[in-house]
Write a protein that holds these residues in place. Structure first.
Motif, PDB file in Angstrom:
ATOM      1  N   THR A 153      -7.414   1.020  -6.105  1.00 26.59           N
ATOM      2  CA  THR A 153      -8.070   0.722  -4.832  1.00 26.59           C
ATOM      3  C   THR A 153      -9.434   1.384  -4.698  1.00 26.59           C
ATOM      4  OG1 THR A 153      -7.000   2.598  -3.736  1.00 26.59           O
ATOM      5  CG2 THR A 153      -5.838   0.483  -3.692  1.00 26.59           C
ATOM      6  N   ILE A 204     -10.289  -0.918   3.042  1.00 28.94           N
ATOM      7  CA  ILE A 204     -10.540  -0.020   1.915  1.00 28.94           C
ATOM      8  C   ILE A 204     -11.800  -0.507   1.208  1.00 28.94           C
ATOM      9  CG2 ILE A 204      -9.626   0.987  -0.195  1.00 28.94           C
ATOM     10  CD1 ILE A 204      -6.829   0.287   0.795  1.00 28.94           C
ATOM     11  N   THR A 243       0.850   5.515  -0.127  1.00 27.92           N
ATOM     12  CA  THR A 243       0.046   6.722   0.043  1.00 27.92           C
ATOM     13  C   THR A 243       0.816   7.929  -0.483  1.00 27.92           C
ATOM     14  OG1 THR A 243       0.885   7.097   2.292  1.00 27.92           O
ATOM     15  CG2 THR A 243      -1.110   5.762   2.054  1.00 27.92           C
ATOM     16  N   ILE A 250       0.864  -1.183   0.000  1.00 24.99           N
ATOM     17  CA  ILE A 250       0.000   0.000   0.000  1.00 24.99           C
ATOM     18  C   ILE A 250       0.898   1.230   0.000  1.00 24.99           C
ATOM     19  CG2 ILE A 250      -1.512   1.397   1.441  1.00 24.99           C
ATOM     20  CD1 ILE A 250      -3.075  -1.001   2.160  1.00 24.99           C
ATOM     21  N   ARG A 257       4.076   6.764   2.480  1.00 28.73           N
ATOM     22  CA  ARG A 257       4.149   5.503   3.214  1.00 28.73           C
ATOM     23  C   ARG A 257       4.158   4.332   2.239  1.00 28.73           C
ATOM     24  NH1 ARG A 257      -0.527   4.569   5.913  1.00 28.73           N
ATOM     25  NH2 ARG A 257       0.448   3.065   7.313  1.00 28.73           N
ATOM     26  N   ASN A 312      -6.803   1.155  10.237  1.00 26.83           N
ATOM     27  CA  ASN A 312      -7.181   2.297   9.408  1.00 26.83           C
ATOM     28  C   ASN A 312      -8.351   1.891   8.528  1.00 26.83           C
ATOM     29  OD1 ASN A 312      -5.098   4.105  10.295  1.00 26.83           O
ATOM     30  ND2 ASN A 312      -3.652   2.956   9.035  1.00 26.83           N
ATOM     31  N   ASN A 337      -5.504   9.101  -3.096  1.00 26.32           N
ATOM     32  CA  ASN A 337      -4.211   9.170  -2.404  1.00 26.32           C
ATOM     33  C   ASN A 337      -3.779   7.829  -1.821  1.00 26.32           C
ATOM     34  OD1 ASN A 337      -4.059  11.942  -2.931  1.00 26.32           O
ATOM     35  ND2 ASN A 337      -5.170  12.434  -1.060  1.00 26.32           N
ATOM     36  N   CYS A 338      -4.284   6.749  -2.369  1.00 25.13           N
ATOM     37  CA  CYS A 338      -3.932   5.413  -1.878  1.00 25.13           C
ATOM     38  C   CYS A 338      -3.912   4.463  -3.070  1.00 25.13           C
ATOM     39  CB  CYS A 338      -4.932   4.944  -0.823  1.00 25.13           C
ATOM     40  SG  CYS A 338      -4.590   3.283  -0.179  1.00 25.13           S
ATOM     41  N   GLU A 370      -0.801  10.902  -7.642  1.00 24.39           N
ATOM     42  CA  GLU A 370      -0.795   9.445  -7.723  1.00 24.39           C
ATOM     43  C   GLU A 370       0.112   8.938  -8.843  1.00 24.39           C
ATOM     44  OE1 GLU A 370      -4.632   7.699  -7.829  1.00 24.39           O
ATOM     45  OE2 GLU A 370      -5.294   8.573  -5.920  1.00 24.39           O
ATOM     46  N   GLU A 400      -5.797  -2.555   7.197  1.00 24.27           N
ATOM     47  CA  GLU A 400      -6.187  -1.453   6.316  1.00 24.27           C
ATOM     48  C   GLU A 400      -7.474  -1.846   5.595  1.00 24.27           C
ATOM     49  OE1 GLU A 400      -4.795   1.502   5.706  1.00 24.27           O
ATOM     50  OE2 GLU A 400      -2.870   1.370   6.774  1.00 24.27           O
ATOM     51  N   ARG A 442     -11.086   3.225   5.305  1.00 23.53           N
ATOM     52  CA  ARG A 442     -11.411   4.174   4.240  1.00 23.53           C
ATOM     53  C   ARG A 442     -12.687   3.719   3.538  1.00 23.53           C
ATOM     54  NH1 ARG A 442      -5.835   3.278   3.788  1.00 23.53           N
ATOM     55  NH2 ARG A 442      -4.525   5.132   4.023  1.00 23.53           N
TER      56      ARG A 442
END
Length: 315
Positions: free
Chosen positions: A117, A238, A36, A34, A156, A195, A121-122, A41, A236, A197
């Motif tokens: 995803t 998502i 970030t 993953i 990250r 986390n 921003n991921c 991007e 995580e 999202r």
């Protein structure tokens, strides 16, 4: 009356602008990383490819490109066949379908491939490597030791061992597999990093309690440490998927934030330089005080000698 040939050709070439999208999406069963970023991007993906390929070549050797060469050769053969058998439209279409399928198979064999995803921003970089943790740990440790800032847009980079569906049963089962791999040995300290999202179905507190019970069941001597844990279970969520992994020294390595690691080393260098400057200034001040004390001592001695001489003359 027919249209001019140039306009015909221009109209016929319009079909290439309506090709279906070949974007790949994150799915259960993937493993990788993953990444970030902050609203860049494309640049983040480029930096991911660069840094992952660089360290993967050092650890595992260069990537085998024979699969891509075979696909290119098949494409050339298909083009020749299409030119020869232009009369048979069905065969031509079938060969084009086979060529696209071979291309998709070749892309699936790539060592690193970005997948969508659905979260801003991921991004997710899926991999064919057996252990993403080894590569991520190598990258993080090297940046911390060499004190070199190697990314600008990539923030990250967290390794992911298992991707499953975002429901309590699948998450608990996957966490159990990871616990068998990482928490069956000697007792250690652990933490759970959660986390989420674009998902409101998963209860954070309830899931963390279940995962902590699983880890304690593997070894009752494991202790929770939220600041300096030796191992951290990363969760995580998502949308409808959950990414899981167990990493070492997650908090100590600035949550695997490559920019913060580089900034930390720069701050350490600045602090050391400031400490040296302070020490030098203190030494200069001490030497100046010593010089002043020496001058005062000599002046006092001279005054005493002069007083003694005056007394002798009076006598």
């Amino acid at each position: 009356m027919s249209a001019p040939p140039a306009k015909k050709a221009k109209f016929q070439n319009k079909k290439k602008f309506y090709q279906p999208s070949r974007k790949q999406y994150l799915e259960a069963g993937h493993k990788g990383f993953i990444a970030t970023c902050n609203f860049n991007e494309k640049d983040c993906v480029r930096e991911c490819y660069n840094i992952l390929n660089q360290y993967a070549d050092d650890l595992y050797g260069p990537e085998d490109s024979t699969a891509f060469d075979e696909n290119n050769g098949n494409k050339q053969e298909d083009k020749k066949d299409i030119e020869v058998n232009t009369d048979d439209i069905a065969d031509e279409l079938q060969k084009q379908i086979d060529a696209t399928q071979q291309k998709s198979k070749g892309s699936a064999k790539r060592r690193f491939q970005v997948v969508d995803t659905g979260a801003t921003n991921c991004v997710f970089i899926k991999t064919t490597l057996p252990d993403p943790n080894a590569l991520a740990s190598r990258i993080v440790k090297d940046i911390a030791e060499t004190r070199k800032q190697k990314t600008r847009y990539l923030l990250r980079l967290v390794p992911i061992e298992i991707v499953c569906k975002a429901n309590n049963k699948d998450i608990v089962d996957s966490a159990g597999l990871l616990s068998d791999k990482h928490f069956l040995n000697e007792p250690t300290t652990f933490s759970i990093v959660f986390n989420k999202r674009f998902n409101n179905d998963i209860s954070r507190d309830g899931l963390i309690k279940e995962l902590a019970d699983i880890i304690h069941a593997k070894n009752i001597k494991h202790k929770v440490d939220l600041k300096y844990a030796n191992k951290s279970l990363i969760v995580e969520v998502i949308k409808g998927l959950c990414c899981l992994s167990v990493v070492d020294n997650y908090m100590g390595m600035k949550k695997y934030n490559l920019v913060e690691l580089g900034r930390q080393t720069m701050d350490n260098d600045k602090n050391s330089i400031q400490a040296e400057n302070v020490l030098k200034s203190e030494l200069i001040i001490e030497e100046a005080k010593r010089a002043e004390d020496g001058a005062e001592h000599t002046n006092n001695n001279k005054e005493e000698v002069d007083n003694n001489d005056n007394n002798d003359n009076k006598i």
